[in-house]
Motif scaffolding. Structure first.
Motif, PDB file in Angstrom:
ATOM      1  N   CYS A  37       0.945  -1.236   0.174  1.00 43.21           N
ATOM      2  CA  CYS A  37      -0.200  -0.110   0.081  1.00 43.21           C
ATOM      3  C   CYS A  37       0.788   1.317   0.048  1.00 43.21           C
ATOM      4  O   CYS A  37       0.586   2.091  -0.716  1.00 43.21           O
ATOM      5  CB  CYS A  37      -0.896   0.174   1.263  1.00 43.21           C
ATOM      6  SG  CYS A  37      -2.296  -1.090   0.989  1.00 43.21           S
ATOM      7  N   GLY A  99      -6.203   0.390   2.203  1.00 41.24           N
ATOM      8  CA  GLY A  99      -5.825  -0.911   1.975  1.00 41.24           C
ATOM      9  C   GLY A  99      -6.617  -1.874   2.824  1.00 41.24           C
ATOM     10  O   GLY A  99      -7.320  -1.715   4.004  1.00 41.24           O
ATOM     11  N   SER A 100      -6.796  -3.176   2.571  1.00 44.90           N
ATOM     12  CA  SER A 100      -7.582  -4.239   3.190  1.00 44.90           C
ATOM     13  C   SER A 100      -6.902  -4.264   4.538  1.00 44.90           C
ATOM     14  O   SER A 100      -7.861  -4.312   5.698  1.00 44.90           O
ATOM     15  CB  SER A 100      -7.500  -5.600   2.572  1.00 44.90           C
ATOM     16  OG  SER A 100      -7.980  -5.289   1.102  1.00 44.90           O
ATOM     17  N   VAL A 107      -4.864  -9.764   5.144  1.00 46.32           N
ATOM     18  CA  VAL A 107      -4.375 -11.053   5.195  1.00 46.32           C
ATOM     19  C   VAL A 107      -3.898 -11.413   6.832  1.00 46.32           C
ATOM     20  O   VAL A 107      -3.438 -12.467   6.911  1.00 46.32           O
ATOM     21  CB  VAL A 107      -3.130 -11.114   4.029  1.00 46.32           C
ATOM     22  CG1 VAL A 107      -3.883 -11.420   2.705  1.00 46.32           C
ATOM     23  CG2 VAL A 107      -2.270 -10.079   4.050  1.00 46.32           C
ATOM     24  N   GLY A 130      -8.800  -2.379  -1.070  1.00 48.56           N
ATOM     25  CA  GLY A 130      -7.971  -2.774  -2.154  1.00 48.56           C
ATOM     26  C   GLY A 130      -6.813  -3.506  -1.331  1.00 48.56           C
ATOM     27  O   GLY A 130      -6.563  -3.187  -0.413  1.00 48.56           O
ATOM     28  N   CYS A 131      -6.134  -4.375  -2.228  1.00 50.58           N
ATOM     29  CA  CYS A 131      -4.830  -5.039  -1.755  1.00 50.58           C
ATOM     30  C   CYS A 131      -3.724  -5.112  -2.824  1.00 50.58           C
ATOM     31  O   CYS A 131      -3.665  -6.097  -3.305  1.00 50.58           O
ATOM     32  CB  CYS A 131      -5.441  -6.427  -1.199  1.00 50.58           C
ATOM     33  SG  CYS A 131      -3.929  -7.296  -0.630  1.00 50.58           S
ATOM     34  N   PRO A 132      -3.120  -3.894  -2.961  1.00 53.80           N
ATOM     35  CA  PRO A 132      -3.256  -2.624  -2.589  1.00 53.80           C
ATOM     36  C   PRO A 132      -4.196  -2.066  -3.555  1.00 53.80           C
ATOM     37  O   PRO A 132      -4.331  -2.456  -4.662  1.00 53.80           O
ATOM     38  CB  PRO A 132      -1.960  -2.183  -2.839  1.00 53.80           C
ATOM     39  CG  PRO A 132      -1.351  -2.838  -3.829  1.00 53.80           C
ATOM     40  CD  PRO A 132      -1.834  -4.162  -3.751  1.00 53.80           C
TER      41      PRO A 132
HETATM   42  S1  SF4 Z   1      -0.841  -4.289  -0.035  1.00 53.97           S
HETATM   43 FE1  SF4 Z   1      -2.490  -5.869   0.693  1.00 53.97          FE
HETATM   44  S2  SF4 Z   1      -1.153  -6.867   2.249  1.00 53.97           S
HETATM   45 FE2  SF4 Z   1      -0.008  -5.226   1.900  1.00 53.97          FE
HETATM   46  S3  SF4 Z   1      -0.653  -3.663   3.284  1.00 53.97           S
HETATM   47 FE3  SF4 Z   1      -1.855  -3.375   1.393  1.00 53.97          FE
HETATM   48  S4  SF4 Z   1      -3.835  -4.474   1.986  1.00 53.97           S
HETATM   49 FE4  SF4 Z   1      -2.181  -5.264   3.345  1.00 53.97          FE
END
Ligand code: SF4
Lengths: 171, 307
Positions: A37, A99-100, A107, A130-132
């Motif tokens: 993110c 981010g999620s 996760v 979103g991830c990210p």
């Molecule tokens: S990219 Fe996905 S796993 Fe990494 S911090 Fe962001 S939401 Fe979390």
């Protein structure tokens, strides 16, 4: 006379809101994300997206910032720091969870060292899933947060301030 | 009538409101040009104004361990210094509204009041980034102050007067840029150092020390410092442009010449990366000062031979 005072106060309020909407300075804080993110936030700040068009500027000091961009699921170590940085920002301040992980732990949900979301530690005004999330989604989320400051829109959602508006953003 | 006139001079025309607005406008030009050179679109025209209003409307946090009087007073003194300096400079191509023999020296010192206040403001707080920023600010002040002053005194020697009005009336028909190129360069780079713009922005290097001396300032204090910097940008550009670039007889020439100078400064900002603080000091004392002194020597000998 009273009418005049009222009018003056209203105008001042309007000018202040206008300035706030047009000059949000952001501070970026990683509370234990995987860095995905953060890379997207930095990408959003690059000349390609050119956020200075909207007056958005990245500041290093919490004292100058209006909007705190947080990522990650808040590890137990970072929770204290996150709270401290939030306290250091002067009013009025806004928090955007990006981010999620920042929304729910993502996760990392259920890990022994995770608080599970920014809102467990500090109040959040806007959520960007979103991830990210893509840079466009981040920009849209911040924009929706700012748009919600306008008096007309605030009247539509009276109870939105405490828990924030969920910025519905597809990523 | 006289009193009204004085109040107008202080609060509206060269002194107060006008200079603040002009400062914001020049800050916008600076940011916009920088953005254009970086292939960006850049901020909207009201951006600096929105920034300042937002900062003024924000809560001001007075951190623990500072002297509150100093914390609140220093931004006001800084702004007052830059606004007062404007009274002695030929803004917008008009003759300066106040003038006395030796006002050049006073103006230069009023201009360094901002830097001094920033240094004090930084060292007033307990924050380590502020302290480091304050040290760098003051180090930089000591390094560029002498060469900048010497380079502004170059034209004064030619004219034989330390009065800004005399110098500008002489430079209106003489481009000192041609006869004193070193002085012009040093004055230009000194101005960049004074305003802490890149490449001489080590005192507020945001990638290393957060925001330098300004780290602990929020809200009103920071807004006042920004306004002071904007005013100083205009006053500094006016001084250098009117001394070295053939003076300015009317507002159009003023705009043209100061914006040209600003364009050169923005170009330097984009081209050159940030210098370390020891490199800055070395640049000034090893090259800047020496070159200006050599030019001085040349000028004095030339004057002696010519007369
Ligand atoms: S990219 Fe996905 S796993 Fe990494 S911090 Fe962001 S939401 Fe979390």
């Amino acid at each position: 006379m009273r009418l005049n005072g009222h009018f003056l106060r209203n105008t001042m309020e309007e000018i202040k809101t206008w300035a706030r909407i047009n000059s949000p300075w952001v501070l970026h804080f990683n509370s234990g994300s995987c860095n995905g993110c953060d890379i997207e936030i930095l990408a959003a700040l690059t000349p390609r997206y050119d956020l200075e068009r909207f007056g958005i500027k990245l500041r290093g000091s919490p004292r100058h910032a209006d909007v705190l961009l947080c990522t990650g699921g808040v590890t137990l170590q970072q929770a204290d720091r996150l709270r401290r940085i939030y306290e250091q920002m002067p009013e009025p301040k806004f928090v955007v969870a990006i981010g999620s992980c920042a929304l729910s732990g993502g996760v990392f949900q259920g890990c022994y060292n995770i608080c599970g979301g920014i809102e467990k530690v500090i109040p959040v005004n806007a959520y960007i899933p979103g991830c990210p999330p893509r840079p466009e989604a981040i920009i849209d989320g911040v924009y929706k947060l700012l748009a919600s400051l306008k008096p007309a829109e605030r009247a539509l959602e009276p109870s939105s301030h405490e828990y924030g508006d969920r910025a519905e953003v597809n990523s | 009538m006289d009193i009204l006139d004085k109040i107008f001079t202080l609060l509206i025309f060269p002194g107060g409101l006008f200079l603040l607005i002009l400062g914001l406008a020049y800050e916008w030009v600076d940011r916009k040009l920088l953005a254009q050179l970086q292939n960006r679109i850049g901020p909207r025209w009201f951006q600096p104004l929105a920034d300042v209003i937002k900062l003024l409307a924000k809560e001001e946090v007075i951190p623990e361990g500072v002297n509150p009087w100093l914390f609140i007073g220093l931004p006001i003194i800084a702004l007052a210094g830059s606004l007062t300096a404007a009274l002695y400079t030929p803004l917008v191509g008009l003759p300066p509204s106040h003038s006395f023999p030796g006002d050049l020296i006073v103006t230069v010192y009023l201009l360094s009041l901002l830097t001094l206040c920033m240094g004090l403001a930084g060292s007033n707080t307990l924050d380590r980034f502020s302290l480091m920023g304050a040290t760098r600010t003051l180090t930089q002040l000591f390094s560029y102050e002498a060469p900048f002053m010497l380079s502004l005194l170059g034209p004064a020697i030619v004219v034989g007067s330390w009065r800004i009005a005399d110098i500008t009336s002489y430079t209106e028909n003489h481009w000192l840029l041609l006869s004193q190129p070193i002085g012009f360069l040093v004055a230009l780079i000194g101005l960049i150092g004074k305003l802490e713009m890149p490449p001489l922005d080590a005192p507020e290097a945001e990638t290393e020390i957060v925001a330098g001396a300004m780290t602990e300032y929020s809200g009103r204090g920071y807004a006042l410092f920004r306004l002071a910097k904007g005013a100083e940008l205009v006053v500094g550009l006016t001084l250098v442009a009117s001394f070295y670039m053939g003076g300015m007889a009317n507002p159009l020439l003023f705009l043209l010449k100061t914006l040209l100078l600003l364009l050169v400064m923005v170009g330097l900002q984009t081209l050159i990366t940030r210098l370390r603080i020891d490199q800055t000091v070395g640049l000034w004392w090893r090259y800047g000062t020496l070159l200006v002194l050599v030019q001085w020597l040349g000028m004095i000998i030339w004057k002696g031979v010519a007369s």
